[in-house]
Design an enzyme around this catalytic site. Sequence first.
Site, PDB file in Angstrom:
ATOM      1  N   TYR A  48      44.552 -42.237   0.540  1.00 32.69           N
ATOM      2  CA  TYR A  48      45.268 -41.358  -0.155  1.00 32.69           C
ATOM      3  C   TYR A  48      44.135 -39.914   0.493  1.00 32.69           C
ATOM      4  CZ  TYR A  48      47.825 -44.438  -3.169  1.00 32.69           C
ATOM      5  OH  TYR A  48      49.086 -45.029  -3.891  1.00 32.69           O
ATOM      6  N   CYS A  79      41.284 -45.982  -8.378  1.00 33.55           N
ATOM      7  CA  CYS A  79      40.929 -45.555  -6.721  1.00 33.55           C
ATOM      8  C   CYS A  79      40.170 -43.440  -7.675  1.00 33.55           C
ATOM      9  CB  CYS A  79      42.307 -45.168  -6.367  1.00 33.55           C
ATOM     10  SG  CYS A  79      42.343 -43.745  -4.633  1.00 33.55           S
ATOM     11  N   CYS A 192      34.186 -43.954  -4.056  1.00 32.83           N
ATOM     12  CA  CYS A 192      35.180 -44.627  -4.044  1.00 32.83           C
ATOM     13  C   CYS A 192      35.498 -46.244  -4.312  1.00 32.83           C
ATOM     14  CB  CYS A 192      35.398 -43.959  -2.691  1.00 32.83           C
ATOM     15  SG  CYS A 192      37.265 -45.411  -1.992  1.00 32.83           S
TER      16      CYS A 192
END
Length: 291
Positions: A48, A79, A192
């Site tokens: 993404y 996420c 992340c």
Amino acid sequence: MVSTTLSHDAPVGIFDSGVGGLSVLRHIQAQLPHEHLLYVADSGYAPYGDKPEALVIARVLAIADFLIAQGAKAIVVACNTATVAAVRVLRETHPGMPVVGVEPGLKPAAALTRSGKVGVLATARTLQGAKFLLLRDQIHRETGVDFLLQPCVGLVDQIELGELNSSGMMATLDHFIAPLLAQEADTLVLGCTHYPLVRGAIERLLVGMGRGDVALVDTGDAVARQLARLLVAGGLARTVGTEGLPASLTGYTTASAVALTAAFRSLLGIDPPVYAVNIAEPQAPSASTCN
């Protein structure tokens, strides 16, 4: 619209752009072992971090709709990039649904650092997010801690390919981490959800550099605690023996079911059923479809 008759026996939906959210899933399984879980890896659209914000928002809404159609009683956006881009929109779109997002652990990192320098490893989109930058500035004003931002271009792709301990992975990690250590960072935020999956490689790299004292911050545990709080507050927590059924886990992916199955086995040591699915973005609303 979210059903007003959510059941405590319904599953919790968890999703990420790929396998990174498994680092959050393992914390949820550890803290909430009685909850049914659904996991979606949107690997067909990963990563993404290099996608336009509008596409990330569309993917988040589409996956949320899919999870709700499977009966999910709560959603975990596992996420960081998706949280930054779309968690506010998701909460506005589904106001009755408990939603938990993830954020880089700047506060705990500020409490850990001794040098006053914290390195933040994350995708470029996460580091550019307005909410993230406001939080960074707020904590800096309160504590005086400097946050050194390091976008890790390509790292998610390598992790998705399963290159967790390769020489290429070690070289990539060295490329991103060495400059932070040179600026006196003694704490690193794994900003992340993919990055905790290479925590072992990061720790080996740090030891090899003579910097085994560097602290690593992973916020998966905090996400699981927040989910637990929301489920209890909403009367949705599943307890031992509910309906007489053991907790289940089902995986879905927008890419290869074989790849996600392998990720479950290699990263978590489990073998749940996994299905490949096509999750299309919702159509733009029109006068005839609006309620």
